[in-house]
Scaffold this motif. Structure first.
Motif, PDB file in Angstrom:
ATOM      1  N   GLN A   1       0.738  -1.226   0.153  1.00 50.80           N
ATOM      2  CA  GLN A   1       0.117  -0.051  -0.132  1.00 50.80           C
ATOM      3  C   GLN A   1       0.911   1.255  -0.088  1.00 50.80           C
ATOM      4  O   GLN A   1       1.848   1.242   0.641  1.00 50.80           O
ATOM      5  N   SER A   2       0.239   2.339  -0.633  1.00 45.98           N
ATOM      6  CA  SER A   2       1.151   3.348  -0.784  1.00 45.98           C
ATOM      7  C   SER A   2       1.421   4.115   0.659  1.00 45.98           C
ATOM      8  O   SER A   2       0.600   4.146   1.437  1.00 45.98           O
ATOM      9  N   PRO A   3       2.663   4.557   0.950  1.00 45.58           N
ATOM     10  CA  PRO A   3       2.829   5.290   2.077  1.00 45.58           C
ATOM     11  C   PRO A   3       1.693   6.304   2.585  1.00 45.58           C
ATOM     12  O   PRO A   3       1.215   6.506   3.605  1.00 45.58           O
ATOM     13  N   ARG A   4       1.259   7.250   1.513  1.00 41.54           N
ATOM     14  CA  ARG A   4       0.347   8.160   1.827  1.00 41.54           C
ATOM     15  C   ARG A   4      -0.980   7.542   2.194  1.00 41.54           C
ATOM     16  O   ARG A   4      -1.470   8.158   3.122  1.00 41.54           O
ATOM     17  N   GLU A   5      -1.490   6.513   1.643  1.00 44.88           N
ATOM     18  CA  GLU A   5      -2.604   5.889   1.948  1.00 44.88           C
ATOM     19  C   GLU A   5      -2.325   5.230   3.430  1.00 44.88           C
ATOM     20  O   GLU A   5      -3.431   5.394   4.222  1.00 44.88           O
ATOM     21  N   TRP A   6      -1.599   4.692   3.784  1.00 51.59           N
ATOM     22  CA  TRP A   6      -1.062   4.192   5.002  1.00 51.59           C
ATOM     23  C   TRP A   6      -1.148   5.408   6.087  1.00 51.59           C
ATOM     24  O   TRP A   6      -1.701   4.958   7.212  1.00 51.59           O
ATOM     25  N   GLN A   7      -0.684   6.286   5.896  1.00 51.74           N
ATOM     26  CA  GLN A   7      -0.329   7.558   6.919  1.00 51.74           C
ATOM     27  C   GLN A   7      -2.061   7.830   7.193  1.00 51.74           C
ATOM     28  O   GLN A   7      -2.110   8.010   8.292  1.00 51.74           O
ATOM     29  N   LEU A   8      -2.723   7.841   6.104  1.00 54.11           N
ATOM     30  CA  LEU A   8      -4.181   8.307   6.423  1.00 54.11           C
ATOM     31  C   LEU A   8      -4.913   7.404   7.222  1.00 54.11           C
ATOM     32  O   LEU A   8      -5.469   7.757   8.058  1.00 54.11           O
ATOM     33  N   ALA A   9      -4.728   6.036   6.845  1.00 53.57           N
ATOM     34  CA  ALA A   9      -5.288   5.030   7.529  1.00 53.57           C
ATOM     35  C   ALA A   9      -5.106   4.858   8.752  1.00 53.57           C
ATOM     36  O   ALA A   9      -5.904   4.767   9.755  1.00 53.57           O
ATOM     37  N   ILE A  10      -3.852   4.952   9.008  1.00 60.51           N
ATOM     38  CA  ILE A  10      -3.255   4.874  10.679  1.00 60.51           C
ATOM     39  C   ILE A  10      -3.564   5.908  11.477  1.00 60.51           C
ATOM     40  O   ILE A  10      -4.036   5.859  12.688  1.00 60.51           O
ATOM     41  N   ARG A  11      -3.616   6.907  10.865  1.00 57.27           N
ATOM     42  CA  ARG A  11      -4.028   8.251  11.639  1.00 57.27           C
ATOM     43  C   ARG A  11      -5.518   8.159  12.029  1.00 57.27           C
ATOM     44  O   ARG A  11      -5.929   8.332  13.268  1.00 57.27           O
ATOM     45  N   THR A  12      -6.481   7.995  11.093  1.00 57.88           N
ATOM     46  CA  THR A  12      -7.775   7.691  11.290  1.00 57.88           C
ATOM     47  C   THR A  12      -7.994   6.544  12.423  1.00 57.88           C
ATOM     48  O   THR A  12      -8.910   6.825  13.557  1.00 57.88           O
ATOM     49  N   LEU A  13      -7.376   5.528  12.115  1.00 57.47           N
ATOM     50  CA  LEU A  13      -7.276   4.227  13.120  1.00 57.47           C
ATOM     51  C   LEU A  13      -7.177   4.815  14.812  1.00 57.47           C
ATOM     52  O   LEU A  13      -7.805   4.830  15.649  1.00 57.47           O
ATOM     53  N   LEU A  14      -6.148   5.565  14.805  1.00 55.64           N
ATOM     54  CA  LEU A  14      -5.537   6.116  16.080  1.00 55.64           C
ATOM     55  C   LEU A  14      -6.279   7.107  16.636  1.00 55.64           C
ATOM     56  O   LEU A  14      -6.748   7.154  18.021  1.00 55.64           O
ATOM     57  N   THR A  15      -6.900   7.850  15.787  1.00 54.42           N
ATOM     58  CA  THR A  15      -7.779   8.880  16.206  1.00 54.42           C
ATOM     59  C   THR A  15      -9.116   8.328  16.812  1.00 54.42           C
ATOM     60  O   THR A  15      -9.513   8.932  17.770  1.00 54.42           O
ATOM     61  N   THR A  16      -9.425   7.423  16.120  1.00 59.05           N
ATOM     62  CA  THR A  16     -10.796   6.608  16.437  1.00 59.05           C
ATOM     63  C   THR A  16     -10.499   6.092  17.826  1.00 59.05           C
ATOM     64  O   THR A  16     -11.491   6.250  18.698  1.00 59.05           O
ATOM     65  N   ALA A  17      -9.687   5.327  18.052  1.00 60.77           N
ATOM     66  CA  ALA A  17      -9.255   4.698  19.165  1.00 60.77           C
ATOM     67  C   ALA A  17      -9.041   5.574  20.381  1.00 60.77           C
ATOM     68  O   ALA A  17      -9.693   5.299  21.325  1.00 60.77           O
ATOM     69  N   ARG A  18      -8.712   6.601  20.206  1.00 67.42           N
ATOM     70  CA  ARG A  18      -7.974   7.502  21.283  1.00 67.42           C
ATOM     71  C   ARG A  18      -9.716   8.377  21.698  1.00 67.42           C
ATOM     72  O   ARG A  18      -9.732   8.328  22.900  1.00 67.42           O
ATOM     73  N   LEU A  19     -10.369   8.733  20.748  1.00 68.97           N
ATOM     74  CA  LEU A  19     -11.564   9.059  20.952  1.00 68.97           C
ATOM     75  C   LEU A  19     -12.574   8.290  21.690  1.00 68.97           C
ATOM     76  O   LEU A  19     -13.303   9.065  22.646  1.00 68.97           O
ATOM     77  N   LYS A  20     -12.553   7.213  21.472  1.00 76.61           N
ATOM     78  CA  LYS A  20     -13.537   6.112  22.179  1.00 76.61           C
ATOM     79  C   LYS A  20     -13.062   5.463  23.413  1.00 76.61           C
ATOM     80  O   LYS A  20     -13.871   4.891  24.117  1.00 76.61           O
ATOM     81  N   THR A  21     -11.669   5.372  23.761  1.00 81.35           N
ATOM     82  CA  THR A  21     -11.471   4.852  24.981  1.00 81.35           C
ATOM     83  C   THR A  21     -11.736   5.970  25.865  1.00 81.35           C
ATOM     84  O   THR A  21     -11.488   7.129  25.744  1.00 81.35           O
ATOM     85  N   SER A  22     -11.316   5.496  27.434  1.00 83.71           N
ATOM     86  CA  SER A  22     -11.385   6.421  28.468  1.00 83.71           C
ATOM     87  C   SER A  22      -9.913   7.087  28.477  1.00 83.71           C
ATOM     88  O   SER A  22      -9.124   6.616  27.802  1.00 83.71           O
ATOM     89  N   ARG A  23     -10.095   8.292  29.289  1.00 85.76           N
ATOM     90  CA  ARG A  23      -8.775   8.947  29.290  1.00 85.76           C
ATOM     91  C   ARG A  23      -7.631   8.147  29.620  1.00 85.76           C
ATOM     92  O   ARG A  23      -6.369   8.552  29.386  1.00 85.76           O
TER      93      ARG A  23
END
Length: 402
Positions: free
Chosen positions: A126-148
């Protein structure tokens, strides 16, 4: 341009090898048991493993002998607390699919979220650009939905060159690309508080995967997790406790229907013993701290045992059958008294009995003092007999359960 050409030509060759080679890790068996493991104790750490690759348990038949089981035990050994692990993994899961999976979960009930992804993207180059977008979205989702106070641990995508059967030129190309993706992942984790990058381990091997390798990998991950945990942080609420309370209410309701000295349950228990040619067959129910034997064939036994010493307590933690073909060779069961004691049980197969609203209140089991094989058709026959007992028990209140 050279990177684009390399990815364009290498990608179909990798896909061809994965689909056609008898050495492809895609052909290895995967666990099909309950996606939940528990290392006993008190004040549990609650862990969710989500993602792809080796976390899916290639090469072992149960999650207890894969990364989840060994991680639970490794963490408990280091924290002196119980560890509950839920498993949300798929061999083909991508980072985008991982994000979708996390978005559908209540992550506030977990102290730790362990993310394993990137293997499929590395193989697909997968292109690095696509991966960067995918992993950033994944981490943002995980951080928003977990407790502090929860911690998120992100495993690096593995290196594939350790597989001796993977063509060297392809492995070199994939591993180089995986290194690029891992560099991006590590950088993305630094953008989020409470997110920790876990470097790739040489024990994360895709061929010859087995319990020993999962144990070594789990030890390394557990060390990294414990170093980053605050022992004084608030604990996440336990969904397991809520389930167990509801399950006990279902047991008490079943008791109120009258289950003792039931000739039909006795007959079906005898039928189970005869069907499998086993030494013992039994129907047991599990209360808060005790196992109640309601019917038994082939043995005179007491009616009540400690739940902590009941293999049926393990059986009700999954929806499908629990099969132990040789308990003396499986360290998870050697300490149970039916195995270590006078009975000397080596073979066990059990299938849960459920209440009409889906709570597993007990099990039908067959046992033997010799090791045995248990086929898919045997599992179906055991399931059908458990369902017949289930329907009979709840027919007293006019509720059909199948």
């Amino acid at each position: 341009m050279l990177d684009f050409l390399r990815r364009t030509f290498t990608r179909p060759l990798v896909a061809l090898w994965l689909a056609g080679s008898r050495h492809s890790w895609k052909r290895r068996l995967l666990p099909r048991d309950s996606p939940h493991v528990l290392a006993p104790g008190t004040n549990p750490e609650r862990v969710l493993i989500v993602g792809d690759g080796a976390a899916s348990g290639r090469g072992v038949v149960t999650h207890d002998l894969g990364l989840p089981g060994f991680l639970a035990r490794s963490l408990s050994a280091r924290t002196d607390r119980a560890t509950e692990v839920d498993i949300l993994v798929d061999d083909a899961m991508t980072a985008d699919e991982c994000t979708e999976a996390l978005a559908s979960q209540d992550l506030r009930r977990y102290d730790i979220v362990l993310v394993s992804c990137g293997a499929n993207e590395a193989l697909a180059l997968q292109s690095p650009r696509e991966w960067q977008l995918a992993i950033r979205t994944l981490l943002t989702t995980a951080r928003l939905k977990t407790s502090r106070d929860a911690k998120i641990f992100v495993l690096a995508a593995p290196q594939f060159g350790v597989n001796p059967h993977f063509p060297r030129a392809l492995a070199n190309a994939v591993d180089f690309h995986g290194g690029v993706l891992n560099t991006i992942t590590e950088r993305m984790t630094e953008e989020h508080q409470g997110v920790v990058y876990v470097p790739e381990s040489r024990d994360q091997i895709f061929e010859e995967a087995g319990a020993v390798r999962y144990q070594a990998w789990a030890e390394l991950i557990a060390d990294r997790i414990v170093r980053n945990l605050d022992p004084h942080r608030p604990q996440a609420p336990s969904m397991a406790d809520e389930y167990e309370q509801a399950r006990q209410r279902a047991f008490e309701h079943l008791e109120s229907l009258g289950t003792a000295n039931d000739a039909i349950v006795d007959r079906l228990t005898d039928k189970a013993r005869d069907r499998f040619g086993a030494k013992i067959a039994a129907v047991t129910f599990l209360h808060a701290d005790t196992e109640h034997v309601r019917a038994v064939s082939g043995l005179e036994v007491d009616a009540v045992y400690p739940r902590s010493d009941a293999i049926c307590d393990v059986a009700i933690r999954r929806r499908g059958p629990l099969v132990i073909e040789d308990a003396r060779r499986d360290h998870r069961y050697t300490g149970f008294s039916v195995v270590a004691g006078e009975l000397g049980i080596r073979f066990y197969a059990g299938f849960p009995i459920e209440s009409p609203d889906g709570f597993r209140v007990g099990a039908l089991c067959v046992m033997d003092d010799r090791s045995r094989r248990f086929s898919g058709s045997d599992a179906i026959a055991l399931r059908d007999l458990a369902a017949e007992i289930q329907r009979h028990l709840y027919s007293r209140e006019g509720v059909g359960v199948g």
